[in-house]
Scaffold this active site. Sequence first.
Site, PDB file in Angstrom:
ATOM      1  N   HIS A 432       0.811  -1.212   0.000  1.00 14.81           N
ATOM      2  CA  HIS A 432       0.000   0.000   0.000  1.00 14.81           C
ATOM      3  C   HIS A 432       0.849   1.269   0.000  1.00 14.81           C
ATOM      4  O   HIS A 432       2.056   1.253   0.258  1.00 14.81           O
ATOM      5  CB  HIS A 432      -0.955   0.003   1.200  1.00 14.81           C
ATOM      6  CG  HIS A 432      -0.286   0.064   2.546  1.00 14.81           C
ATOM      7  ND1 HIS A 432       0.044   1.244   3.165  1.00 14.81           N
ATOM      8  CD2 HIS A 432       0.102  -0.919   3.405  1.00 14.81           C
ATOM      9  CE1 HIS A 432       0.595   0.989   4.333  1.00 14.81           C
ATOM     10  NE2 HIS A 432       0.653  -0.315   4.508  1.00 14.81           N
ATOM     11  N   CYS A 451       2.583  -4.989   6.933  1.00  6.80           N
ATOM     12  CA  CYS A 451       2.318  -4.784   5.516  1.00  6.80           C
ATOM     13  C   CYS A 451       3.489  -4.058   4.849  1.00  6.80           C
ATOM     14  O   CYS A 451       4.349  -3.508   5.521  1.00  6.80           O
ATOM     15  CB  CYS A 451       1.037  -3.991   5.326  1.00  6.80           C
ATOM     16  SG  CYS A 451      -0.446  -4.953   5.705  1.00  6.80           S
TER      17      CYS A 451
END
Length: 540
Positions: A432, A451
């Site tokens: 992301h 992440c």
Amino acid sequence: MRNTGRTRTKVLPTRAGAALALMLALALAPQGAGATAFSPFAQGVAEAAGAEAAIAAFYRTRNYAPLWTTAADAPRRAALFAALDRAQSHGLPAARYDAAGLRTQIAAIRTERDRARAEVALSRAFLAYATDVASGATEPRKIDAGIVREIIRPDPAVTLAAFASSDPAAFVRALPPAAPEYAQLMKAGLDLRRAAASGAWGPRITAESLKPGASGEAVVQLRDRLVAMGYLGRSATQDFDASVQKAVQAFQLDHGLTPDGIAGAATIEEINRAPEERLQSVIAAMERLRWMNGVELGERHIWVNLPDFTARIVDHGKVTFETVSVVGMNQGDRRTPEFSDQMEYMVINPTWHVPRSITVKEYLPMLQKNPNAVGHLNVVDRSGRVVNRGAVNFAQYSARTFPFEIKQPPSNSNALGLVKFMFPNQYNIYLHDTPSKSLFEKEIRAFSHGCIRLGKPFDFAYALLAAQTDDPVGEFKRHLNTGVETSVSLAEPVPVHLVYYTAWPTPKGRIEFRRDIYGRDAAIFDALEAAGVALGLEEG
């Protein structure tokens, strides 16, 4: 020759006599279709392989015909022993296969039952080696909980049957990973063994830091190590001149360091690492490649190397896009796991659904102290409604009983930035954007909750969309400009591989090294060493 199953050899006490007895045994041993089910050889094989279903089944299906112990089987024996003798160069536990013990057992054959036991021992060693060299000698999940890669282990019965009907030498050569990087790492391992055995890299650098313009003994030490490692041609200079600075920069680029040409503390620490340490990284990388053997990377795939802090798109073996990344911090369950999956879609203007672990560990204690804390986040009930914080007594809840979710609506300040890339998985890991751009300027970029944050998320999106639209930039911005959360499917899912290589070859064959940020490679080498892997410095 008719197969009677009653071959006998004379017992000779001397070593020469044992060799002659072996020759007689091999010459007179059952040939062709195999021994009868009632022969001493067949009975011996059945007994020796009784606890190993695959081996036992293999010999039953071939009516107990030998695979290793007749004169006609000499090419198979030669191929196996040649492989076992090179096991150490693969970073494998050579002691596990006990080539010397097998040779002794063969030389000691006196009876058909002796031959049967040797037959099964050879099959057992062959399967152990074939499994290890093709798919790894260790179990990754037992080494580190973050290595959740699924290993494709070869079927032992299929392996034995395929070997029996193949060219032995060619079959054994084809067992290791075919990836060119594996052969490059293997060569690097041999070079490092020689360097370690000979002490070719010379003494460590004693200075804490060296800058261009410096001179003296420490510069000579720096110069000599750079020469020995191939970054600098032969030189007699005692000065940190332009040639030394250029060599330092080349070293820094190969080791994930800021290429400023200054031998600061981090650079000297890496230059001072012994060839034995680098060899351990290479051996760990080879084991990781064996774990991935059989995994279809995909003609187009995404390759995220965690200790390298990069994410790449690879098309037909060539990197077509690359960006820096931030990965999970080196704490507990925040370390990014290693696995492969399929990227299916991207979400533009995403809502951040705060993971439960972060909600109860980080935000619940804040809300218990001050209900108005983290005001940029919404507290949402099970019906999806934003709750009035003033009407909730957060102190009454524990991490187990907290009934709400926490979400952050789409915005420029959203923790996920303006786009996330999804490959749905049980670990809740994805790639992301991020509003925290300054972290990409750091050398070691382990700051997330697990992440992967991308330095160029928009360009990454354009590169993915280019496979399905003539105007990827326009397509992306059309959704972005709405400010509304939108999912955009990829026409063809793209394989994603989250990997961890602290040693990896460049296209030109030079090995790049990275720091072991999670200590996983050290743990892998410890496990390999416990299994019997040795550095093999005597080979140098």
